[in-house]
Design a protein around this motif. Structure first.
Motif, mmCIF file in Angstrom:
data_model
loop_
_atom_site.group_PDB
_atom_site.id
_atom_site.type_symbol
_atom_site.label_atom_id
_atom_site.label_comp_id
_atom_site.label_asym_id
_atom_site.label_seq_id
_atom_site.Cartn_x
_atom_site.Cartn_y
_atom_site.Cartn_z
ATOM 1 N N HIS A 210 -1.432 -19.688 -21.926
ATOM 2 C CA HIS A 210 -0.725 -18.429 -22.521
ATOM 3 C C HIS A 210 -1.526 -19.475 -24.638
ATOM 4 O O HIS A 210 -0.742 -20.484 -25.132
ATOM 5 C CB HIS A 210 0.680 -18.871 -23.431
ATOM 6 N N GLU A 211 -2.166 -17.962 -24.882
ATOM 7 C CA GLU A 211 -2.830 -18.484 -26.097
ATOM 8 C C GLU A 211 -1.996 -18.307 -27.345
ATOM 9 O O GLU A 211 -1.571 -17.157 -27.151
ATOM 10 C CB GLU A 211 -4.394 -17.862 -26.233
ATOM 11 N N VAL A 212 -2.158 -19.252 -28.420
ATOM 12 C CA VAL A 212 -1.509 -18.829 -29.019
ATOM 13 C C VAL A 212 -2.053 -18.550 -30.494
ATOM 14 O O VAL A 212 -2.499 -19.789 -30.763
ATOM 15 C CB VAL A 212 0.001 -19.600 -29.479
ATOM 16 N N LEU A 273 9.895 -20.504 -29.103
ATOM 17 C CA LEU A 273 10.984 -21.017 -27.887
ATOM 18 C C LEU A 273 11.721 -19.824 -27.711
ATOM 19 O O LEU A 273 11.863 -20.062 -25.814
ATOM 20 C CB LEU A 273 11.738 -21.570 -28.544
ATOM 21 N N ASP A 274 11.433 -18.651 -28.293
ATOM 22 C CA ASP A 274 12.410 -17.453 -27.802
ATOM 23 C C ASP A 274 10.767 -16.946 -26.818
ATOM 24 O O ASP A 274 11.695 -16.699 -25.401
ATOM 25 C CB ASP A 274 12.325 -16.275 -28.332
ATOM 26 N N TYR A 275 9.541 -16.995 -26.677
ATOM 27 C CA TYR A 275 8.682 -16.902 -25.687
ATOM 28 C C TYR A 275 8.462 -17.723 -24.260
ATOM 29 O O TYR A 275 8.828 -16.979 -23.248
ATOM 30 C CB TYR A 275 7.075 -16.918 -26.690
ATOM 31 N N ARG A 277 11.544 -18.748 -23.156
ATOM 32 C CA ARG A 277 13.131 -18.125 -22.740
ATOM 33 C C ARG A 277 12.565 -16.994 -22.216
ATOM 34 O O ARG A 277 13.084 -16.911 -20.999
ATOM 35 C CB ARG A 277 13.693 -17.719 -23.547
ATOM 36 N N SER A 278 12.016 -16.023 -22.843
ATOM 37 C CA SER A 278 11.908 -13.903 -22.096
ATOM 38 C C SER A 278 11.084 -14.825 -20.738
ATOM 39 O O SER A 278 11.121 -14.009 -20.389
ATOM 40 C CB SER A 278 11.537 -14.009 -22.808
ATOM 41 N N HIS A 279 10.057 -15.978 -20.947
ATOM 42 C CA HIS A 279 9.153 -15.916 -19.780
ATOM 43 C C HIS A 279 9.943 -16.639 -18.828
ATOM 44 O O HIS A 279 8.798 -17.551 -17.610
ATOM 45 C CB HIS A 279 8.096 -16.008 -20.321
ATOM 46 N N LYS A 280 11.030 -17.214 -18.868
ATOM 47 C CA LYS A 280 11.439 -17.730 -17.869
ATOM 48 C C LYS A 280 10.655 -19.106 -17.697
ATOM 49 O O LYS A 280 11.051 -20.323 -16.001
ATOM 50 C CB LYS A 280 11.647 -17.372 -16.632
ATOM 51 N N PHE A 281 10.330 -19.950 -18.932
ATOM 52 C CA PHE A 281 10.110 -21.021 -18.157
ATOM 53 C C PHE A 281 11.066 -21.931 -18.405
ATOM 54 O O PHE A 281 11.244 -23.710 -18.202
ATOM 55 C CB PHE A 281 8.730 -21.167 -19.542
ATOM 56 N N LEU A 282 11.969 -21.826 -18.703
ATOM 57 C CA LEU A 282 13.149 -22.759 -19.389
ATOM 58 C C LEU A 282 14.242 -22.994 -17.979
ATOM 59 O O LEU A 282 15.821 -23.551 -18.868
ATOM 60 C CB LEU A 282 13.734 -22.601 -20.777
ATOM 61 N N GLU A 283 14.146 -22.684 -17.474
ATOM 62 C CA GLU A 283 15.117 -22.475 -15.901
ATOM 63 C C GLU A 283 13.649 -22.344 -14.719
ATOM 64 O O GLU A 283 13.125 -22.721 -14.829
ATOM 65 C CB GLU A 283 15.996 -21.283 -16.017
ATOM 66 N N TYR A 284 15.084 -22.852 -13.735
ATOM 67 C CA TYR A 284 13.821 -22.850 -12.324
ATOM 68 C C TYR A 284 14.075 -21.697 -11.670
ATOM 69 O O TYR A 284 14.863 -21.537 -11.440
ATOM 70 C CB TYR A 284 13.973 -24.466 -11.679
#
Ligand SMILES: Nc1ncnc2c1ncn2[C@@H]1O[C@H](COP(=O)(O)OS(=O)(=O)O)[C@@H](OP(=O)(O)O)[C@H]1O
Ligand SMILES: Nc1ncnc2c1ncn2[C@@H]1O[C@H](COP(=O)(O)OP(=O)(O)O)[C@@H](O)[C@H]1O
Length: 284
Positions: A210-212, A273-275, A277-284
């Motif tokens: 993911h390019e920032v 951080l929101d990105y 979370r919304s792309h589901k990287f903070l959950e399995y």
């Protein structure tokens, strides 16, 4: 028992040939191939159980090996192969899968690649994000350009070739870290689009990268000049300084663009951080 991930690039070896293939649900369900069947989801979604797993996975008369650069097609006996300048090497597959690591960490590995001029805020935002993630119990690590040049890349300067190699090494390490399940933040000028694109291409999963783009004008960076480097570059004491007398190629299609008016570093980190979370990287 071990598991295979659906969609994974594999080499399928039968008695007479080796050919590239991609694991699919259909393959998983085919008993003739030696698969036991599709997993109902206890390990989460797209996985299936198979009787054994390793660099070569044997299913009846078929062998499946993860597809790696340099592994020759059309040969049945290749135990070792050549990659780059190395000869007679082979990939050793761990019985612990990426999925298993991610399940253990309750997150998904990925790479946030922060590119931008010196002074654009890459390091500040990256380390702020790492701290926010740590407070949420998530494992993140920042590969910062300055820091990595203290060790892994201490033999490199700032010619175009050195920067290319610097970015290549950062990309390879980031790829491994994402594979380890870690949210990996790379903060590095990485001024050339082709070098960044090569890193994207080399990722095990294309969706890992993911390019920032830190879209901060050189005038703002020069105003900040926390290390006094712009001043030295303007005075001709540093040659080939990015944005002054060396080029910076802005990303054409970055996943995220952060601009000056996005606020302070903490607000920018929160956006990342929101990105995640919304792309589901903070959950399995
Ligand atoms: N010539 C030149 N051009 C740009 N930057 C220079 C140069 N010489 C030294 N520095 C300092 O080195 C840091 C950049 O390292 P990077 O590894 O991120 O650069 S690159 O991606 O390989 O271009 C960069 O750190 P940041 O300010 O954190 O970006 C500078 O402090
Ligand atoms: N969003 C921001 N707004 C204002 N100043 C910032 C912001 N982010 C970083 N800074 C400041 O800009 C300077 C350069 O930040 P730094 O993170 O070192 O940039 P880089 O790693 O891109 O060289 C530092 O003095 C930092 O405090």
């Amino acid at each position: 028992m071990a598991c295979l991930r659906v969609g994974r690039q594999m080499l399928r070896q039968t008695a007479s040939l080796v050919c590239p293939t991609t694991t699919t649900m259909m393959m998983m369900a085919t008993k003739g191939e030696g698969f036991l069947g599709v997993c109902g989801g206890s390990l989460g979604g797209s996985q299936a159980y198979a009787p054994s797993c390793g660099v070569l996975e044997r299913f009846g008369s078929s062998l499946l090996a993860p597809r790696r650069e340099g592994r020759p097609f059309g040969s049945t006996k290749a135990e070792t192969y050549d990659v780059g300048s190395s000869s007679n090497i082979k990939w050793h597959e761990s019985p612990v899968t990426r999925d298993a690591r991610e399940k253990q960490l309750n997150q998904r590995g990925c790479v946030l690649w922060m590119t931008g001029l010196s002074g654009s805020g890459k390091s500040t935002v990256a380390f702020t994000l790492e701290h926010m993630l740590q407070e949420e119990g998530k494992l993140c690590y920042v590969l910062d350009g300055d820091n990595v040049r203290h060790g892994l890349c201490q033999d490199l300067g700032f010619t175009a070739q050195c920067r290319e190699e610097n970015i290549r090494r950062m990309g390879e390490v980031a790829n491994l870290m994402a594979n380890a399940g870690i949210i990996t933040v790379v903060s590095i000028i990485s001024p050339f689009a082709k070098d960044r694109n090569k890193v994207r291409e080399r990722m095990e999963n294309k969706s890992d990268f993911h390019e920032v783009y830190m879209k901060i004008p050189v005038s703002v960076c020069e105003e900040r000049d926390p290390k006094g480097l712009y001043k030295k570059a303007r005075a001709g004491k540093i040659k080939g300084f990015t944005g002054i007398d060396a080029p910076y190629e802005a990303p054409e299609n970055p996943e995220i663009t952060l601009e000056v008016n996005d606020g302070n570093a903490a607000e920018m980190a929160r956006e990342l951080l929101d990105y995640l979370r919304s792309h589901k990287f903070l959950e399995y």
